[in-house]
Enzyme design. Structure first.
Site, short mmCIF file in Angstrom:
data_model
loop_
_atom_site.label_atom_id
_atom_site.label_comp_id
_atom_site.label_asym_id
_atom_site.label_seq_id
_atom_site.Cartn_x
_atom_site.Cartn_y
_atom_site.Cartn_z
N TYR A 1 -11.59 15.08 -5.84
CA TYR A 1 -10.34 13.67 -7.61
C TYR A 1 -10.20 14.89 -7.78
CZ TYR A 1 -8.50 11.14 -11.03
OH TYR A 1 -8.07 10.62 -12.26
N LYS B 1 -5.72 15.88 -8.29
CA LYS B 1 -4.76 16.33 -9.93
C LYS B 1 -4.68 17.70 -9.76
CE LYS B 1 -5.29 11.98 -10.41
NZ LYS B 1 -3.69 10.76 -10.55
N ASP C 1 1.21 -0.78 -0.35
CA ASP C 1 0.23 0.09 0.12
C ASP C 1 0.78 1.22 0.01
OD1 ASP C 1 -1.38 2.54 0.47
OD2 ASP C 1 -2.60 1.56 2.08
#
Length: 338
Positions: free
Chosen positions: A157, A161, A66
Site C-alpha cells: 500500500y 501511494k 469495478d
C-alpha cells in the site's frame, strides 16, 4: 456556497468514506457529480445526501462497477461526458489497503493493490485528460501520508501511494502548459472504510483510530470533511497557481511524537496470550522484546507502549501464528513519560 456551480466532477470510490464525504461537500458547493463505486445501495445513499445538500437527482450520475476493469473505465468516462457534456475535475479516490508483509509468499495482495491504487488511476486519468484539456480542468489524486512513512504490515500500500505521488508530479509537469493542473491530497488516519481490508469492523476501526490520534499533534482522527475541503481547494480557482503539490491532511501525524512503528494483521502467538496479564512474564518470553511500559486490550486489539529508546526489528514483533481478522500495534511514547 456555489463556487462549483456548472462544474462536472467525477469522483471514484464515492460510495463510502472519503469519497462519499467529498461528494456531499461538492454537492453543497453546487457541482454536478459523476459518482462510482461497487456498492449500488451505498451509492444511492450518497445520492440522497447530495440531494439533501441542494442538488437535483438529475445532477448526480452513478455508475456501478469495478474500476480495475478496462471496459468499465471507458463506460464511466463516456457516460459522464454524454450525460453532462463535459468533465471539469477528476478526483481519483478509489483505493484499497490489504495487510501483509512484502516478504510474504505470493503476489496476490501486491497485484490487488497496484491494480486499483495505481494502474486503474493512471488508466482512468488517460481517458479523462482529453476532456479536461477542453475546459482546462484539473485532477486531484487521493494518496496517503504513508507515501512518505514506511509502515510495516502494509508495505505494498505504501508503495502504491508513493508511486501515485510521483504520477501526480510528473503529470503536473506534462499538463501545465495545456492549462490542466494536477495535485494530490495525502490523508492520514481518517474515519473511512479502508480498514475493512484488515478485517476490522466499525468498532475495532474506531479503537484503532483513537489510539493513533493520541500520538498526533492534532489529537483526533481525520474526518471525511477534512479531506473533502482540501480536495475542493485544490480543485478550485483559489489554487490556480498550484500544481504538482502533495497536500498532507493528517493532523501532523507524520511528525507525531509517538510514532506508530508497527501494525500487523493477525494475533499474538498463543504462548504470549497466556502471559498477557503478567508484564514481566510477557517480557521474558523473548529476549528481543523491548521494555514494556503498559499493556491494554480491547476486542482483538493489543496496545503495547514501549520504551522510546528501543527500536525492535520487525522480525522480533511479527506474529508467528496464522493470520486472523484482528490487529495489534506498538505505540512509541515520548521519552519524557518514561
Amino acid at each position: 456556497m456555489d463556487d462549483f456551480k456548472g462544474k462536472v466532477i467525477l469522483i471514484t470510490g464515492s460510495s463510502a468514506g472519503l469519497g462519499a464525504g467529498t461528494a456531499v461537500h461538492f454537492a453543497d458547493r453546487g457541482a454536478r457529480l459523476s459518482l462510482t463505486g461497487r456498492d449500488e445501495a451505498k451509492l444511492k445513499g450518497v445520492v440522497s445526501k447530495c440531494v439533501q445538500a441542494g442538488l437535483k437527482e438529475s445532477d448526480v450520475l452513478t455508475t456501478v462497477g469495478d474500476l480495475t476493469d478496462e471496459t468499465f473505465r471507458n463506460q464511466l468516462v463516456t457516460r459522464t461526458v454524454d450525460t453532462f457534456g463535459q468533465l471539469d475535475v477528476l478526483v481519483n479516490n478509489a483505493g484499497s489497503m490489504v495487510p501483509g508483509q512484502l516478504s510474504d509468499p505470493g503476489m496476490d495482495s501486491y497485484h490487488t493493490q497496484f491494480d486499483l491504487n495505481l494502474t486503474a488511476q493512471v488508466a482512468l486519468t488517460k481517458l479523462a485528460v482529453p476532456h479536461l484539456l477542453k475546459v482546462k480542468g484539473n485532477i486531484v489524486n487521493v494518496s496517503s501520508n504513508l507515501s512518505f512513512v514506511p509502515w510495516t504490515g502494509c508495505g505494498a500500500y505504501c508503495m502504491t501511494k508513493a508511486a501515485l505521488d510521483m504520477f501526480t508530479k510528473v503529470l503536473a509537469l506534462e499538463l501545465a502548459p495545456e492549462g490542466v493542473r494536477v495535485n494530490s491530497v495525502n490523508p492520514g488516519a481518517c474515519h473511512s472504510e479502508i480498514f475493512r481490508g484488515f478485517g476490522m469492523d466499525n468498532q475495532q476501526a474506531e479503537v484503532f483510530l483513537e489510539s493513533i490520534a493520541k500520538t498526533n499533534p492534532v489529537p483526533r482522527p481525520g474526518e471525511p470533511e477534512d479531506v473533502a475541503r482540501a480536495i475542493a481547494f485544490l480543485a478550485s480557482d483559489k489554487s490556480s497557481f498550484i500544481t504538482g503539490e502533495l497536500l498532507v491532511v493528517d493532523g501532523g501525524g507524520r511528525y507525531a511524537k509517538g510514532e506508530i512503528k508497527y501494525f500487523w494483521p493477525g494475533k499474538f502467538p498463543d504462548i504470549l496470550l497466556e502471559g498477557l496479564e503478567n508484564l514481566k512474564t510477557l517480557h521474558e518470553l523473548s529476549h528481543s522484546w523491548p521494555p514494556i511500559k503498559a499493556l491494554s486490550s480491547q476486542e482483538s486489539f493489543w496496545s503495547l507502549t514501549v520504551d522510546p529508546g528501543t527500536r525492535p526489528e520487525a522480525r522480533d514483533w511479527r506474529p508467528r501464528s496464522a493470520m486472523y481478522p484482528a490487529a495489534f500495534f506498538i505505540e512509541k511514547v515520548d521519552s519524557s513519560e518514561t
